[in-house]
Structure formats: structure tokens, C-alpha cells
Design a protein around this motif. Structure first.
Motif, mmCIF file in Angstrom:
data_model
loop_
_atom_site.group_PDB
_atom_site.id
_atom_site.type_symbol
_atom_site.label_atom_id
_atom_site.label_comp_id
_atom_site.label_asym_id
_atom_site.label_seq_id
_atom_site.Cartn_x
_atom_site.Cartn_y
_atom_site.Cartn_z
ATOM 1 N N TYR A 769 0.808 -1.223 0.000
ATOM 2 C CA TYR A 769 0.000 0.000 0.000
ATOM 3 C C TYR A 769 0.841 1.273 0.000
ATOM 4 C CZ TYR A 769 -3.851 -3.134 1.082
ATOM 5 O OH TYR A 769 -4.785 -4.140 1.025
ATOM 6 N N ALA A 770 2.144 1.145 -0.193
ATOM 7 C CA ALA A 770 3.001 2.335 -0.221
ATOM 8 C C ALA A 770 2.778 3.105 -1.520
ATOM 9 C CB ALA A 770 4.470 1.923 -0.099
ATOM 10 N N GLU A 771 3.166 4.389 -1.521
ATOM 11 C CA GLU A 771 3.048 5.186 -2.746
ATOM 12 C C GLU A 771 3.909 4.601 -3.862
ATOM 13 O OE1 GLU A 771 3.524 9.380 -2.310
ATOM 14 O OE2 GLU A 771 2.268 9.484 -0.525
ATOM 15 N N THR A 772 4.960 3.901 -3.490
ATOM 16 C CA THR A 772 5.851 3.281 -4.474
ATOM 17 C C THR A 772 5.481 1.820 -4.689
ATOM 18 O OG1 THR A 772 7.399 2.878 -2.661
ATOM 19 C CG2 THR A 772 7.796 4.829 -4.024
ATOM 20 N N ASP A 773 4.189 1.496 -4.573
ATOM 21 C CA ASP A 773 3.736 0.105 -4.572
ATOM 22 C C ASP A 773 4.234 -0.686 -5.781
ATOM 23 O OD1 ASP A 773 2.201 1.528 -6.358
ATOM 24 O OD2 ASP A 773 0.263 0.978 -5.513
ATOM 25 N N LEU A 774 4.134 -0.130 -6.981
ATOM 26 C CA LEU A 774 4.540 -0.860 -8.185
ATOM 27 C C LEU A 774 6.039 -1.132 -8.180
ATOM 28 C CD1 LEU A 774 3.704 -2.051 -10.919
ATOM 29 C CD2 LEU A 774 4.129 0.195 -11.941
ATOM 30 N N GLN A 803 11.525 10.592 2.054
ATOM 31 C CA GLN A 803 11.527 11.764 1.179
ATOM 32 C C GLN A 803 12.359 12.845 1.851
ATOM 33 O OE1 GLN A 803 7.432 12.809 0.578
ATOM 34 N NE2 GLN A 803 7.001 10.997 -0.645
ATOM 35 N N SER A 804 13.493 13.159 1.255
ATOM 36 C CA SER A 804 14.394 14.157 1.831
ATOM 37 C C SER A 804 13.737 15.520 1.831
ATOM 38 C CB SER A 804 15.698 14.238 1.024
ATOM 39 O OG SER A 804 16.382 13.013 1.055
ATOM 40 N N ARG A 805 14.027 16.276 2.881
ATOM 41 C CA ARG A 805 13.571 17.670 2.910
ATOM 42 C C ARG A 805 14.495 18.558 2.073
ATOM 43 N NH1 ARG A 805 9.897 18.654 7.004
ATOM 44 N NH2 ARG A 805 10.491 20.824 7.187
ATOM 45 N N LEU A 850 1.322 9.220 -13.102
ATOM 46 C CA LEU A 850 1.539 7.817 -12.762
ATOM 47 C C LEU A 850 3.009 7.485 -12.540
ATOM 48 C CD1 LEU A 850 -0.957 6.070 -15.197
ATOM 49 C CD2 LEU A 850 -1.162 6.291 -12.730
ATOM 50 N N VAL A 851 3.879 8.459 -12.682
ATOM 51 C CA VAL A 851 5.308 8.198 -12.551
ATOM 52 C C VAL A 851 5.667 7.994 -11.078
ATOM 53 C CG1 VAL A 851 7.605 9.196 -12.836
ATOM 54 C CG2 VAL A 851 5.900 9.437 -14.647
ATOM 55 N N THR A 852 6.418 6.942 -10.788
ATOM 56 C CA THR A 852 6.850 6.641 -9.425
ATOM 57 C C THR A 852 8.032 7.523 -9.052
ATOM 58 O OG1 THR A 852 6.149 4.345 -9.728
ATOM 59 C CG2 THR A 852 7.641 4.808 -7.877
ATOM 60 N N ALA A 853 8.010 8.043 -7.826
ATOM 61 C CA ALA A 853 9.105 8.902 -7.371
ATOM 62 C C ALA A 853 10.413 8.114 -7.305
ATOM 63 C CB ALA A 853 8.776 9.478 -5.997
ATOM 64 N N GLU A 854 11.507 8.794 -7.570
ATOM 65 C CA GLU A 854 12.824 8.157 -7.543
ATOM 66 C C GLU A 854 13.184 7.717 -6.124
ATOM 67 O OE1 GLU A 854 17.478 9.125 -8.793
ATOM 68 O OE2 GLU A 854 15.883 10.599 -9.126
ATOM 69 N N PRO A 855 13.775 6.528 -5.959
ATOM 70 C CA PRO A 855 14.208 6.093 -4.624
ATOM 71 C C PRO A 855 15.128 7.127 -3.991
ATOM 72 C CG PRO A 855 14.334 4.273 -6.178
ATOM 73 C CD PRO A 855 14.007 5.495 -6.991
ATOM 74 N N ASP A 856 14.923 7.362 -2.702
ATOM 75 C CA ASP A 856 15.666 8.385 -1.959
ATOM 76 C C ASP A 856 16.531 7.690 -0.910
ATOM 77 O OD1 ASP A 856 16.497 10.454 -0.220
ATOM 78 O OD2 ASP A 856 14.735 11.644 -0.727
ATOM 79 N N THR A 857 17.850 7.836 -1.040
ATOM 80 C CA THR A 857 18.785 7.115 -0.161
ATOM 81 C C THR A 857 19.105 7.874 1.124
ATOM 82 O OG1 THR A 857 20.711 8.090 -1.253
ATOM 83 C CG2 THR A 857 19.840 6.045 -2.177
#
Length: 936
Positions: A769-774, A803-805, A850-857
Motif C-alpha cells: 500500500y506504499a506510494e511506491t507500490d509498483l 523523502q528528503s527535505r 503515474l510516474v513513481t518517485a525516484e528512490p531516496d537514499t
């Protein structure tokens, strides 16, 4: 003889206060077996209706779920209900906590209920009532769809109790709920039990915002005394600046006034006016902390000695599980010192145990001032006598934006404690940017429409198709509030379109008859259905003549616009080229005469050189001060020792300018017009107009009137047709895009009967159920996380939620601290993200929705340290080492979200999958110390 008491009578008998009219009406609706939507101001007591739903379910031997938008509100409501009904009867489910989940009354976040519906949870059996507190959250663009999913997905037998802040389209929202859930009553109350008084604080003076002579209903006028005082301050400040500039040392400092006041002094003023306790809404965490520290460093003390010991008792109880080492890292000593003097901060960056201590102290009257972000306004029970707004601008995650009337009402709704205060007080601090008229507009507005944010997403679509099939899913989309609002708009627009078309047909008939009578070609042909047959020549006949005239007007407007832009660009270029000593002529409303350039323009986008006019006045001039590009009339040599910042120096340069012999052009200046070539579009169209056979024919007034009326109707019809085409199928188009992506990636497949079914891989995504589900599901399917240890898995999974500030690792994954295995897994995760987004972009036509946000390290280093058993201090240091400043509250909050996603991963892959075991151990490694304390 009195008859037996009703359930409502029994409920009211247990209360210490009588019900207001709207509360009783809503409870009677519930008792009759219908659903209810209650819209009332913050603090009006609408939650009593939800509490009656709880009482009703217990009396009937059924279940009631009480949902809230945030975990803090769920925790608070859980404790409130336990106090009334006992711990055995009440449970709590928030994702973090699971307490007595089989109880007849369960408090939960709305997302938890949505997930239960999709999973067809056995806990839904016996459910008779669902309370949806703060239901207006469905307008939230990030989480709002959840509320609609719940309302649409609940069994029809469940009665929904919707509690909302006041919205202007309550009837529309209620009509939708009644359409999808059956008999539902809408009850609206705009009455505040504690009236709200509006003030502005200017300097050290408190003014009423509205004129007392204004009528209580309708548009209220701003207090004229407030307006006069602000103007007087502006004049004093202007005189003060002039005095300081022209007569050095003689500035009257008694008139110097700062628009800001130290908060300790401001709080003392509020205390003197009996306006405490107060909540200061400051729209940044740093601002809240800065305000708190400012008070700590002052001598401000708002508590009596006997109250301090009560504060200590509360704080010690809330910090029971905090280790001494963590207490030092968290700055408990300074925080506690502020509480002992009656003030505190409250924001999401604090540990929940700290926020809960502040909330309890505030409710008990042991904290007099709280500096808070807007999250405090979301239903948490912390009413105050006054609310103070320092600014009317907030950061919404993307940009700094003005407060909306709805947000202003939500924030100021905290003012006024029922049963304690005669009135609440909203105090806005004046600055030159905060005009009283603007504050009055926010305070007096009554239009807060509720707009749906519902749109299909991957997890939602899979769950819908799994439960309902494709056509059932489409049917549910058509029943959404989003479609309901669109349909209502479309109904109105379709009615307008039908009316416009009828008027157009009537006008066409009149125009043809009038043209025939005049012996003219009307320029319009209609087929048997009454639709227009376009001709080959757009300017043929009478309508063509009208079109030709309109095209000339359009072309003239375009030419004027082009000339204006070219002139403005030429003025800007010449202003940017001016040098020190150049003499020019200025001729505008503000300035007139010769001017000498003292300082060239600093930038070329909007060049504004500093000039000195003949009267010795200095100012910056821009493009709006010139009709034509400035002409250099001469050059004045300005002595190097001329101090143009002093009055004497300016007078010296003005005298040099007067004696230079340079003169300004004689005569009144007018804008020079560029000659238009004979081959321009306007010239060609005018030639065609003059040669048109109708041009010189007299007596055509009626035809002109009918023709212009027809053209307006044609434009109206075209505009309405475009609007209807754009709106009518947006939800289903989005649904089709999501389905296409899911089919290509193998999450959906044909069921052999013309429909679609969810694949085993799709079953994994259904439980994410995360925003990055796909992206999470794609990484699981690719197996790139299976080889990771629990610590490494926690680090990589954190990139899915964090999500970095601000920018975290300038050098990217390769420069990130951590093991090589983690960096390799992150690199593979990034590759999967890029490939997935390419599929999404191809199907959505490049739309970013529909674009998934880039992974944030940015959270990988601190969560790795924490999962590996390091101390809180070491984990926070690991964050700052990567350039990522992380508050303790944020650290705990992001840990919670990672734990939540790890649990979803564990449940989605099945108990036998090695990844499930790794996820379980990762969760265990994170659930310790302050994180474990906050999860209990």
C-alpha cells in the motif's frame, strides 16, 4: 406512567451536558437506522454524534469502527473511549499498534479500514456503524482517495457516520453519500458554541478586525480605527526614513517601530489582556523551535510554583521508557525547563512521547503557550482561549502559498474552550505584507467547497478487479464522488449546451430570413438536420463579411501586443546599457525632467538604474517610466568624492546637472509608432474588406446584430463541447492506463472469459500500500532484495518511503556510506525504477501523474546504524554526516514507515519465502529504544 427510555435517552443521561440541536437531530437520525453527514465548525462538538454511534452499536450487540486521518488522533480517541467504555470493549489499530483488535469498538486510521475491506477481513463481520471523523480529508491530494474507497467498499448494511468541518457543498457531498450508501441525512450547523472574535496586533496594540457597526450577517467592514492606525505608522516610518536620510543624527527614534516583536513580550501582552492559553501557529518546525528557545532564554514564566510539581509528574510519566543516554541526545533538560515555565513547541519533528506530554499539559492548563505547526489543528483535542497567526503563508511541500479560507478557519477553530471561555480569539500579527482587508477576506469567507481527489492507482485497481472484476471496477469508479461531481458539472454544461444550440438554430433561421429579405447571401448553409455546412470560402456572404471584420480586430490586437512587447524590450535594453553619468529625460506620472545615472542597472531582466533627478531626488527607474527607449542626451562628470547618499552630496550633483547645459526635448512626448508595412496581415485583410460586396451596402443594422449574436453563440457551443469532451471520461481513461501497465508487466492477465484476473505476482502488489507500490513489487519479483541481510534490507527498503527535505547525497549511490551489497542493491533498484517508469510513461503519454518517485537514499545510513544496534546519537550522527539533518521525531516517524512497509512485504510474499523471514528480522532490529517506546 413514563414509557421505557430510548437508547438516545440513556446515552444523554450519562452526559454531563445537554445536547445541542444539531447533535440531537443527528443522533435521532442514527437511532432511526439511517446514515448521517454532520458538517459543523471546529469545536462545535460533532464528535458526540460519533460517540453515540459507538454507544448504539454496543447497545445492539454489534460492532462500530471509529476512523481518523492520523495516528495521533486515533490514539487520543482510543483513550477517550476506554475511559467511557473500559479497555475490554475498545481496541486500536493504526499500523503501529494492534490492541484488542477483536473488541466490539475499534479505533483505527482510515487506511487500516480500507486495507481490511480489500482483504475481506473477518473482522468486518457484525459491523453496523463506521464513524469517519474529519471526512473532509477526502480532498487531500495525497491520501484523499482512501476515504472514497472506504465509503464505496463498505457493505451496504453498514451505517456511515461522516463528521466534517463546515463545507459549502455539504448538500452535494450528502447527495453523493446517499446515492452510494442509501438513506443518509445531511445536518449542517454553522453555529460556534463559543463565538470567535477576530483581532489584529499592530505593534503593541490590539485592534478588533471588524467594525462593530457592521451587520453580523453579510460582508463585514474592516475596523476603520485599525486602518487609520496602520496608515499613521506608515507615515511615521516614512518621515523617520526621510529624517534619517536628510538630517543625519536627527532621526526621531521614538517613532522607529519594528513590525515584529520578541515573542516573550508578545506573550506578556496576551497575558495582560487575559488571552492565554494560546496556540501560536508557525508554519515550520524550525520556527517553532526558534520561538521556544527565544522564550527559554528570556525571563518569561507563566506558571505558579504549585503548578510546576504537577508538570514534573506528567513529564516523568511520559518519559518512563526513555534511557538517560537518549534523554541527553534529545535535549530533554531544556525541553523540560520550558514546560516548567509554561510554554512548549509541538510539531511532527518531535518524538510522539514529547508531543503527548505537551498535549496533556495543555489540556490540564499547565502549558499556557504552544508554538505549533498546522498538524495540531487536525482534530487533536487541544483547544485554547486564543490562536495567534504570525504569517498567512505556509509551505505546502512544493512552494510557499497563501492560506486558504478553509485553512484559516481550521486553524482559528482551535480558539475558544467550550464550557470555559465566553469567546475565542483569533489574533493575526500585522506586518506591511498582511493587509487587514486580506485577513477580513479569510475570516469572513464562507465558501470552502469539498473537491474529490480520487483517481485510480495500481494497488487500488488490482484490489478492485480482484473483488469486482473489470466491469465492476468501472461501475465503482462511476459511483465515486469525483465522477459524481464531474457528472453534476456535465449535467449543467449539457443543459447550457442544449440551450445554446437551440438559440443558435433560432438565430440562424432569423439571419437567413433577414438576409433573403435584403437580397443577400447569408453565408450559411444548413443541412436537413439543421447543422451548418461549412463553405470553401470563410469570407463568403454576410457571415463571411462579419468574420473578416473580427479577423481584422484580432490581427490589430496581435500587432498592438507585438509592438508593446518590442517597445518594452527596447526600453529594457537601453536602460541596461546606461552608464554612470549618462543624462536622460524621464517623462512619467511619477517623475519628469532630466536625470543623471548614479548606478547602472544590476541585472538585465528588469533593469532599474539608480538616477538623480533635477530636484535632487534619487530613485530607480524602470521600463514603466518610459514611453520610448531612453535617449542619452549627454554625459555628466560626477566627482568621485560626491557622496550621493547624503542630502548635501545629492544637491551638489543636481547643481552640476542644472549647469551642464544639457536640455530635455521640447514638447509633450508621445509613444513613437512603428510603421506597419503594406504587406502586413492587417493591411491585406483591410484591402479584402474594402472590396467585399457588402462593405458599402446600407441598412444592415439588424443583420449585424443577428450576425454578432450568432458568432457569440457559435463560440459558446464550441467552448461547452470542448469542456464536456475533456471532463467526461478522465477517471476511466486513467483506469485504462493503469490496467495497460499492469497487463504489460504481468500483474493482470486474461481470464479466458473476456475479462481479466490478478496473477500470483499481482497478489503481491495487492498487499503493498506504499506510494511506491509498483516499484516495490517489481523489486520483489526481480529478486534483487532476497540476498540482503536484515540490516541491509531495512536500508534499501527505506529508499522506498523516505523523502528528503533537501538534497541528501550529491554524489549519488556510489558515494553513500554503507556496504557494497547495499550500494549494489540500490543501483539495481534504481535500474528497475527507470525501466518501470519507461513503461508507465509509454502508456500515459508522458503524464507525470503515474510516474513513481525516484528512490531516496537519504535515510539509508541512519536506519542502517539503528538496525545494527547503534545508539540514537550514532544514528542521528550518521544522518548529519550525509548532509541530512534529521530530528528525533522524524527519525522515529521514518522508522515507523519502514517497519510498516517491511510488514507489508512479509505479508505479501508468503511465510515460506526467505524474504519474509528477512523482513521479520529487520522489523525486530528496528523495534527497540525510542522506536519501540513509541510503538507500545
Amino acid at each position: 406512567m413514563l414509557g421505557p427510555m430510548s437508547t438516545l435517552d440513556n446515552f444523554v443521561a450519562g452526559l454531563s451536558f445537554p445536547l445541542d440541536g444539531f447533535q440531537r437531530e443527528a443522533c435521532e437520525v442514527l437511532e432511526s437506522g439511517r446514515g448521517v453527514l454532520v458538517c459543523a465548525p471546529t469545536g462545535a462538538g460533532k464528535t458526540i454524534v460519533g460517540e453515540f454511534a459507538v454507544y448504539l452499536a454496543l447497545a445492539q450487540g454489534t460492532k462500530c469502527f471509529y476512523t481518523t486521518p492520523i495516528k495521533a488522533l486515533s490514539n487520543q480517541k482510543y483513550h477517550d473511549l476506554v475511559d467511557v467504555h473500559g479497555a475490554e470493549a475498545v481496541g486500536l489499530l493504526t499500523g503501529d499498534n494492534a490492541i484488542n483488535s477483536s473488541a466490539p469498538i475499534v479505533v483505527m486510521t482510515t487506511e487500516v479500514l480500507r486495507n481490511m475491506i480489500y482483504a475481506n477481513s473477518p473482522a468486518l463481520q457484525g459491523l453496523s456503524h463506521v464513524v469517519m471523523d474529519e471526512v473532509h480529508f477526502l480532498a487531500d491530494r495525497f491520501r484523499g482517495a482512501v476515504w472514497e474507497e472506504v465509503i464505496l467498499g463498505l457493505d451496504p448494511s453498514v451505517r456511515v457516520v461522516s463528521l466534517s468541518a463546515t463545507v459549502s457543498n455539504a448538500e452535494e457531498f450528502g447527495d453523493w453519500i446517499a446515492t452510494v450508501r442509501g438513506d443518509t441525512e445531511v445536518i449542517v450547523s454553522e453555529h460556534r458554541p463559543v463565538p470567535l472574535h477576530q483581532y489584529m496586533l499592530v505593534g503593541g496594540r490590539l485592534f478588533e478586525l471588524f467594525d462593530r457597526k457592521s451587520p453580523p450577517h453579510g460582508r463585514r467592514q474592516v475596523n476603520p480605527e485599525l486602518t487609520r492606525y496602520i496608515k499613521q505608522r506608515a507615515l511615521l516610518d516614512h518621515d523617520d526614513r526621510d529624517s534619517g536620510r536628510g538630517h543625519r543624527g536627527r532621526g526621531d527614534r521614538r517613532h522607529r517601530r519594528s513590525t515584529t516583536m520578541p515573542r516573550p513580550r508578545l506573550i506578556q501582552l496576551l497575558e495582560e489582556d487575559a488571552l492565554l492559553p494560546a496556540i501560536f501557529f508557525i508554519f515550520s518546525r524550525k520556527g517553532c523551535e526558534d520561538a521556544f528557545v527565544q522564550c527559554v532564554r528570556s525571563d518569561l514564566n507563566l506558571l505558579e510554583p504549585e503548578q510546576v510539581s504537577q508538570v514534573d509528574e506528567v513529564v516523568e510519566r511520559h518519559l518512563t521508557d526513555l534511557s538517560p543516554g537518549d534523554a541527553e541526545v534529545l535535549g530533554v533538560e531544556q525541553w523540560w525547563a520550558g514546560l516548567r515555565r509554561g510554554f512548549a513547541a509541538h510539531h511532527a519533528g518531535m518524538l510522539p512521547m514529547f508531543r503527548q506530554a505537551v498535549e496533556e499539559l495543555f489540556v490540564r492548563g499547565l502549558t499556557k503557550v504552544v508554538f505549533a505547526t498546522e498538524t495540531l489543528a487536525l482534530g487533536i483535542n487541544m483547544p485554547a482561549r486564543s490562536v495567534v497567526l504570525e504569517r498567512l503563508i505556509k509551505y505546502n511541500g512544493e512552494a510557499h502559498v497563501d492560506l486558504t479560507p478553509g485553512e484559516y478557519t481550521q486553524l482559528t477553530g482551535r480558539a475558544g474552550r467550550r464550557g470555559i471561555d465566553v469567546e475565542g480569539n483569533a489574533v493575526v500579527l500585522w506586518t506591511p505584507e498582511v493587509l487587514p482587508d486580506r485577513v477580513a477576506g479569510l475570516a469572513g469567507a464562507r465558501t470552502f467547497p469539498l473537491r474529490s481527489s480520487f483517481r485510480p492507482e495500481y494497488n487500488m485497481v488490482l484490489n478492485l478487479i480482484h473483488r469486482l472484476g473489470v466491469e465492476g471496477s468501472r461501475h465503482l469508479l462511476r459511483r465515486s464522488f469525483a465522477q459524481f461531481q464531474t457528472d453534476r458539472t456535465l449535467v449543467g454544461q449539457a443543459r447550457q449546451l442544449d440551450h445554446a444550440r437551440r438559440r443558435l438554430r433560432k438565430t440562424d433561421a432569423e439571419l437567413i430570413a433577414a438576409a433573403d429579405k435584403a437580397g443577400l447571401d447569408p453565408g450559411i448553409g444548413l443541412d436537413d438536420a439543421g447543422d451548418e455546412r461549412p463553405g470553401t470560402d470563410p469570407y463568403a456572404g454576410f457571415l463571411g463579411y462579419l468574420t473578416l471584420r473580427e479577423d481584422i480586430r484580432r490581427a490589430e490586437r496581435e500587432e498592438r501586443f507585438t509592438r508593446r512587447i518590442e517597445n518594452e524590450n527596447a526600453v529594457a535594453e537601453d536602460l541596461a546599457a546606461l552608464k554612470r553619468g549618462h543624462v536622460i529625460a524621464v517623462s512619467s506620472r511619477r517623475h519628469r525632467g532630466l536625470a543623471v545615472v548614479l548606478l547602472p542597472a544590476e541585472q538585465h531582466l528588469d533593469p532599474r538604474p539608480l538616477v538623480l533627478l533635477e530636484d535632487g531626488y534619487t530613485t530607480r527607474v524602470g521600463a514603466d517610466d518610459f514611453l520610448n527607449p531612453p535617449q542619452v542626451l549627454g554625459n555628466l562628470r560626477i566627482p568621485r568624492d560626491a557622496d550621493t547618499k547624503s542630502g548635501r552630496g545629492r544637491r551638489r550633483v543636481a547643481e552640476l546637472l542644472a549647469s551642464s547645459g544639457i536640455t530635455r526635448p521640447v514638447g509633450r512626448q508621445s509613444k513613437r509608432r512603428r510603421q506597419t508595412g503594406g504587406d502586413s496581415e492587417v493591411a491585406r485583410l483591410r484591402n479584402r474588406l474594402r472590396s467585399h460586396p457588402i462593405h458599402k451596402q446600407p441598412g444592415l443594422d439588424k443583420l449585424f446584430r443577428l450576425g454578432e449574436q450568432r458568432n457569440r453563440l457559435v463560440r459558446d457551443v464550441a467552448s461547452l463541447e470542448r469542456s464536456i469532451d475533456e471532463r467526461k471520461s478522465r477517471l476511466e481513461e486513467d483506469f485504462d492506463i493503469v490496467v495497460a501497465v499492469l497487463r504489460e508487466l504481468g500483474y493482470l492477465e486474461s481470464d479466458g472469459r473476456g475479462g481479466l484476473q490478478v496473477t500470483p505476482t499481482g497478489d503481491v502488489l495487492r498487499r503493498i500500500y506504499a506510494e511506491t507500490d509498483l516499484l516495490v513489487a517489481e523489486c520483489i519479483r526481480a529478486g534483487i532484495w532476497h540476498r540482503l541481510s536484515p540490516v541491509e534490507l531495512a536500508a534499501v527498503v527505506s529508499s522506498m518511503v523516505y523523502q528528503s527535505r533537501r538534497d541528501t547525497y550529491g554524489g549519488g549511490i556510489d558515494s553513500m556510506p554503507g556496504s557494497k551489497t547495499v550500494r549494489e542493491a540500490l543501483a539495481e533498484t534504481l535500474a528497475v525504477w527507470q525501466a518501470t517508469n519507461e513503461v508507465q510513461a509509454r502508456h500515459s503519454g508522458g503524464s507525470e501523474s503515474l510516474v513513481t518517485a525516484e528512490p531516496d537514499t537519504g535515510f539509508c545510513a541512519p536506519i542502517s546504524a539503528w538496525a545494527a544496534g547503534r545508539s540514537l546519537d550514532e544514528a542521528l550522527t550518521a544522518a548529519s554526516a550525509g548532509g541530512n539533518l534529521l530530528s528525533p521525531g522524524d527519525f522515529v516517524r521514518w522508522n515507523r514507515q519502514v517497519i510498516d512497509l517491511l510488514e507489508q512485504i512479509r505479508n505479501s510474499v508468503g511465510a515460506d519465502d526467505p524474504l519474509a523471514g528477512t523482513a521479520r528480522r529487520a522489523v525486530k532490529s528496528l523495534r527497540r529504544g525510542v522506536v519501540a517506546a513509541e510503538l507500545e
